[in-house]
Design a protein around this motif. Structure first.
Motif, PDB file in Angstrom:
ATOM      1  N   GLU A  38      63.058  26.447  23.217  1.00 46.89           N
ATOM      2  CA  GLU A  38      64.258  26.404  23.878  1.00 46.89           C
ATOM      3  C   GLU A  38      64.960  27.117  23.059  1.00 46.89           C
ATOM      4  O   GLU A  38      66.117  27.794  23.538  1.00 46.89           O
ATOM      5  CB  GLU A  38      64.772  24.712  23.875  1.00 46.89           C
ATOM      6  N   ASP A  39      64.910  27.578  21.787  1.00 46.89           N
ATOM      7  CA  ASP A  39      65.632  28.143  21.098  1.00 46.89           C
ATOM      8  C   ASP A  39      65.640  29.868  21.444  1.00 46.89           C
ATOM      9  O   ASP A  39      66.610  30.662  21.005  1.00 46.89           O
ATOM     10  CB  ASP A  39      65.287  28.299  19.483  1.00 46.89           C
ATOM     11  N   PHE A  40      64.595  30.183  22.061  1.00 48.29           N
ATOM     12  CA  PHE A  40      64.427  31.723  22.470  1.00 48.29           C
ATOM     13  C   PHE A  40      64.634  31.943  24.149  1.00 48.29           C
ATOM     14  O   PHE A  40      64.666  33.193  24.292  1.00 48.29           O
ATOM     15  CB  PHE A  40      63.162  32.124  22.259  1.00 48.29           C
ATOM     16  N   LEU A  41      64.649  30.951  24.727  1.00 51.58           N
ATOM     17  CA  LEU A  41      64.733  31.145  26.119  1.00 51.58           C
ATOM     18  C   LEU A  41      65.591  32.129  26.791  1.00 51.58           C
ATOM     19  O   LEU A  41      65.643  33.011  27.523  1.00 51.58           O
ATOM     20  CB  LEU A  41      64.591  29.826  26.929  1.00 51.58           C
ATOM     21  N   GLU A  42      67.075  31.736  26.207  1.00 53.76           N
ATOM     22  CA  GLU A  42      68.064  32.346  26.811  1.00 53.76           C
ATOM     23  C   GLU A  42      68.043  33.931  26.547  1.00 53.76           C
ATOM     24  O   GLU A  42      68.294  34.700  27.241  1.00 53.76           O
ATOM     25  CB  GLU A  42      69.352  31.625  26.168  1.00 53.76           C
ATOM     26  N   ARG A  43      67.843  34.278  25.090  1.00 51.46           N
ATOM     27  CA  ARG A  43      67.817  35.611  24.984  1.00 51.46           C
ATOM     28  C   ARG A  43      66.830  36.546  25.709  1.00 51.46           C
ATOM     29  O   ARG A  43      66.855  37.387  26.040  1.00 51.46           O
ATOM     30  CB  ARG A  43      67.258  35.457  23.267  1.00 51.46           C
ATOM     31  N   SER A  44      65.412  35.790  25.832  1.00 54.52           N
ATOM     32  CA  SER A  44      64.348  36.439  26.542  1.00 54.52           C
ATOM     33  C   SER A  44      64.719  36.568  28.152  1.00 54.52           C
ATOM     34  O   SER A  44      64.460  37.666  28.513  1.00 54.52           O
ATOM     35  CB  SER A  44      62.963  35.831  26.590  1.00 54.52           C
ATOM     36  N   CYS A  45      65.484  35.567  28.557  1.00 60.52           N
ATOM     37  CA  CYS A  45      65.669  35.823  30.124  1.00 60.52           C
ATOM     38  C   CYS A  45      66.776  36.770  30.259  1.00 60.52           C
ATOM     39  O   CYS A  45      66.892  37.536  31.389  1.00 60.52           O
ATOM     40  CB  CYS A  45      66.015  34.369  30.768  1.00 60.52           C
ATOM     41  N   LYS A  46      67.750  36.749  29.382  1.00 62.35           N
ATOM     42  CA  LYS A  46      68.929  37.720  29.479  1.00 62.35           C
ATOM     43  C   LYS A  46      68.400  39.161  29.202  1.00 62.35           C
ATOM     44  O   LYS A  46      68.726  40.143  29.883  1.00 62.35           O
ATOM     45  CB  LYS A  46      69.904  37.262  28.368  1.00 62.35           C
ATOM     46  N   ASN A  47      67.384  39.247  28.185  1.00 59.95           N
ATOM     47  CA  ASN A  47      66.733  40.645  28.153  1.00 59.95           C
ATOM     48  C   ASN A  47      66.112  41.002  29.301  1.00 59.95           C
ATOM     49  O   ASN A  47      66.160  42.294  29.575  1.00 59.95           O
ATOM     50  CB  ASN A  47      65.701  40.528  26.952  1.00 59.95           C
ATOM     51  N   LEU A  48      65.193  40.216  30.035  1.00 56.43           N
ATOM     52  CA  LEU A  48      64.475  40.616  31.322  1.00 56.43           C
ATOM     53  C   LEU A  48      65.412  41.087  32.353  1.00 56.43           C
ATOM     54  O   LEU A  48      65.275  41.948  33.108  1.00 56.43           O
ATOM     55  CB  LEU A  48      63.811  39.401  31.567  1.00 56.43           C
ATOM     56  N   ASP A  72      56.123  25.681  31.822  1.00 55.02           N
ATOM     57  CA  ASP A  72      56.044  24.965  30.775  1.00 55.02           C
ATOM     58  C   ASP A  72      54.771  24.299  30.348  1.00 55.02           C
ATOM     59  O   ASP A  72      54.416  23.500  31.408  1.00 55.02           O
ATOM     60  CB  ASP A  72      57.229  23.931  31.097  1.00 55.02           C
ATOM     61  N   ASP A  73      54.533  24.286  29.209  1.00 56.71           N
ATOM     62  CA  ASP A  73      53.023  23.647  28.644  1.00 56.71           C
ATOM     63  C   ASP A  73      53.417  22.607  28.066  1.00 56.71           C
ATOM     64  O   ASP A  73      53.009  22.358  26.876  1.00 56.71           O
ATOM     65  CB  ASP A  73      52.459  24.865  27.927  1.00 56.71           C
ATOM     66  N   GLY A  74      53.912  21.588  28.785  1.00 55.92           N
ATOM     67  CA  GLY A  74      54.185  20.112  28.177  1.00 55.92           C
ATOM     68  C   GLY A  74      54.982  20.121  26.886  1.00 55.92           C
ATOM     69  O   GLY A  74      54.806  19.245  25.711  1.00 55.92           O
ATOM     70  N   SER A  75      56.159  20.791  26.967  1.00 58.03           N
ATOM     71  CA  SER A  75      56.898  20.919  25.675  1.00 58.03           C
ATOM     72  C   SER A  75      57.586  19.606  25.522  1.00 58.03           C
ATOM     73  O   SER A  75      57.918  18.752  26.377  1.00 58.03           O
ATOM     74  CB  SER A  75      58.217  21.982  25.985  1.00 58.03           C
ATOM     75  N   SER A  76      57.662  19.386  24.215  1.00 60.51           N
ATOM     76  CA  SER A  76      58.261  18.158  23.777  1.00 60.51           C
ATOM     77  C   SER A  76      59.788  18.371  23.517  1.00 60.51           C
ATOM     78  O   SER A  76      60.374  17.229  22.854  1.00 60.51           O
ATOM     79  CB  SER A  76      57.676  17.553  22.392  1.00 60.51           C
ATOM     80  N   ASP A  77      60.220  19.455  23.401  1.00 62.08           N
ATOM     81  CA  ASP A  77      61.871  19.858  23.188  1.00 62.08           C
ATOM     82  C   ASP A  77      62.587  19.919  24.634  1.00 62.08           C
ATOM     83  O   ASP A  77      62.014  19.256  25.749  1.00 62.08           O
ATOM     84  CB  ASP A  77      61.994  20.901  22.262  1.00 62.08           C
ATOM     85  N   ASN A  78      63.712  20.562  24.678  1.00 64.91           N
ATOM     86  CA  ASN A  78      64.341  20.722  25.677  1.00 64.91           C
ATOM     87  C   ASN A  78      64.078  21.973  26.575  1.00 64.91           C
ATOM     88  O   ASN A  78      64.996  22.411  27.360  1.00 64.91           O
ATOM     89  CB  ASN A  78      65.853  20.494  25.256  1.00 64.91           C
ATOM     90  N   SER A  79      62.833  22.459  26.411  1.00 63.14           N
ATOM     91  CA  SER A  79      62.768  23.855  27.014  1.00 63.14           C
ATOM     92  C   SER A  79      62.743  23.803  28.649  1.00 63.14           C
ATOM     93  O   SER A  79      63.145  24.548  29.178  1.00 63.14           O
ATOM     94  CB  SER A  79      61.099  24.187  26.631  1.00 63.14           C
ATOM     95  N   LEU A  80      62.165  22.658  28.907  1.00 63.02           N
ATOM     96  CA  LEU A  80      62.167  22.451  30.508  1.00 63.02           C
ATOM     97  C   LEU A  80      63.706  22.243  31.129  1.00 63.02           C
ATOM     98  O   LEU A  80      64.075  22.915  32.283  1.00 63.02           O
ATOM     99  CB  LEU A  80      61.517  21.428  31.042  1.00 63.02           C
ATOM    100  N   ALA A 105      52.647  41.178  34.501  1.00 65.25           N
ATOM    101  CA  ALA A 105      53.035  41.445  32.955  1.00 65.25           C
ATOM    102  C   ALA A 105      53.119  40.278  32.481  1.00 65.25           C
ATOM    103  O   ALA A 105      53.275  39.114  32.984  1.00 65.25           O
ATOM    104  CB  ALA A 105      54.423  42.244  33.133  1.00 65.25           C
ATOM    105  N   PHE A 106      53.083  40.218  30.920  1.00 67.84           N
ATOM    106  CA  PHE A 106      53.130  38.769  30.349  1.00 67.84           C
ATOM    107  C   PHE A 106      54.293  38.980  29.310  1.00 67.84           C
ATOM    108  O   PHE A 106      54.568  40.169  28.704  1.00 67.84           O
ATOM    109  CB  PHE A 106      51.992  38.793  29.615  1.00 67.84           C
ATOM    110  N   LEU A 107      54.987  37.854  29.017  1.00 67.14           N
ATOM    111  CA  LEU A 107      56.173  37.878  28.079  1.00 67.14           C
ATOM    112  C   LEU A 107      56.101  36.324  27.585  1.00 67.14           C
ATOM    113  O   LEU A 107      56.258  35.481  28.258  1.00 67.14           O
ATOM    114  CB  LEU A 107      57.406  38.111  28.754  1.00 67.14           C
ATOM    115  N   ASP A 108      55.979  36.300  26.160  1.00 65.20           N
ATOM    116  CA  ASP A 108      56.058  35.184  25.398  1.00 65.20           C
ATOM    117  C   ASP A 108      57.706  34.753  25.121  1.00 65.20           C
ATOM    118  O   ASP A 108      58.661  35.679  25.212  1.00 65.20           O
ATOM    119  CB  ASP A 108      55.302  35.259  24.397  1.00 65.20           C
TER     120      ASP A 108
END
Length: 400
Positions: free
Chosen positions: A14-24, A38-46, A86-89
């Motif tokens: 969740e801490d990185f998603l906004e940056r990576s999506c904005k970048n893309l 989403d691979d079963g995240s236990s935080d608020n990623s989903l 393509a792949f992006l973490d």
């Protein structure tokens, strides 16, 4: 069908998603999709992904129980509608804004199943840093648009700096293996053995956030992951070994394994060397006295198992490892037996040596500081033919 599907496995990101999506979103390619699994995240990623999907219409969200990034990527490939993958973490970025566009155009122009770009490292402050793998020549640097042979790629690392035709992946059923660590090189190794050529494009596609990833030692933190990390070497060696095309890359890859095992954090890791034995030494489950002896045994095992680690290109390293291990005391008979068998089965008749275990164990530890005529008497003895390790010591002493 879209031009490129970008696959992103998400686990507690969740801490990185906004940056990576904005970048893309800044990529100049006019038609792409982002497949987030989403691979079963236990935080608020989903929840974060759902918010971002309202802002960016290229985001598609899928979920699965926690099964690891490899299976998440496989699921993403199955849902992808792109001509290329393509792949992006979640914690990484794409660098050049026109990278995907240029790589896609080159793939179409050259009818390529794989298009390669370049990779840089990114620190926690967003600063771009050089990629030491280019300095070490671990894999090819893309300096111009051209076709290269798959064996010119190098070690099958950094799969995410390339794009791949989806029909090609489907045709050969190439997917990530079920490994907790090291699944990426196995995926790329399969690709390299199936393609006729790679098209390289001089763009910086991928920014790898190495500090966020934490390095291999922090991520390989339990026995299952250590076992799988060793297994990925085993599988890559098996995939690329054979007709000799990839020998140079394989030898360099094997040396990377020995470097990893020799890191200060690893040399006393009993679980790690237990994993080495489980993967490469199933017929010899007994652990040795120290990491140096383990490395000797592993080198000998690779020479037995794979064509690329032939007598000619492995004997020097094996014997150097044998010498290093002897400096800590007597060499175990099991290692000497294996070394003797290796030399007997592989050396040319004129170079044949007979290994006396008692003489080797007595002589090698004492040779470094030996300066007496007794040494020359031993080295010139006709009662036994000198082994290569002792000859190396003799030559070393003459230079001192």
């Amino acid at each position: 069908m879209v031009k490129i599907s970008v696959i992103m496995p998400v686990y507690n990101g969740e801490d990185f998603l906004e940056r990576s999506c904005k970048n893309l979103s800044k990529q100049t390619l006019d038609d792409f999709e982002l497949i987030c699994v989403d691979d079963g995240s236990s935080d608020n990623s989903l929840e974060e992904l759902k918010k971002l999907s309202d802002k960016y219409d290229f985001i598609k969200i899928f979920s699965q129980d926690n099964q690891g990034s490899g299976k998440a990527r496989n699921y993403g490939i199955s849902k992808a509608q792109g001509e290329y993958i393509a792949f992006l973490d979640a914690d990484d970025i794409f660098i050049d804004k026109d990278a995907l566009e240029k790589m896609y155009n080159a793939g179409i122009e050259y009818d390529a199943d794989m298009v390669a770009g370049n990779l840089l490292r990114v620190d926690n402050h967003g600063k771009l840093l050089k990629n030491f793998n280019y300095v070490d020549d671990n894999y090819a640097y893309c300096s111009k648009i051209e076709k290269i042979r798959p064996e010119e790629y190098g070690i099958p690392w950094a799969f995410y700096k390339n794009i791949y035709r989806k029909d090609f992946l489907d045709r050969y059923d190439i997917r990530f293996p079920d490994l907790k660590r090291g699944q990426d090189p196995v995926f790329l190794a399969h690709i390299l053995t199936k393609i006729d050529y790679i098209v390289t494009v001089p763009v910086n596609l991928y920014g790898y956030s190495f500090e966020a990833a934490g390095g291999p030692n922090k991520r390989i933190n339990n026995y299952e992951k250590k076992h799988d990390y060793m297994m990925h070497y085993y599988q890559c060696f098996k995939i690329l070994d054979g007709d000799g095309k990839f020998n140079d890359s394989l030898i360099k890859y094997a040396e990377s394994l020995f470097i990893f095992l020799s890191l200060e954090d690893n040399i006393h890791d009993k679980d790690l060397f237990k994993a080495v034995h489980e993967v490469f030494e199933k017929d010899n489950p007994e652990l040795f006295n120290n990491h140096l002896e383990e490395i000797v045994c592993l080198r000998l095992s690779l020479a037995d198992m794979y064509d690329f680690y032939s007598y000619e290109n492995s004997i020097d390293n094996i014997e150097e490892s044998l010498i290093n291990s002897s400096l800590n005391g007597s060499i175990p008979d099991k290692i000497l037996d294996k070394y003797s068998e290796f030399v007997e089965n592989n050396s040319k008749e004129e170079d044949m040596v007979c290994v006396s275990k008692s003489l080797i164990n007595k002589a090698i530890p004492n040779l470094v500081n030996e300066r007496t005529g007794k040494l020359e008497e031993l080295l010139s003895s006709n009662s036994w033919k000198m082994t290569a390790p002792i000859r190396k010591f003799k030559n070393r002493l003459k230079k001192q």
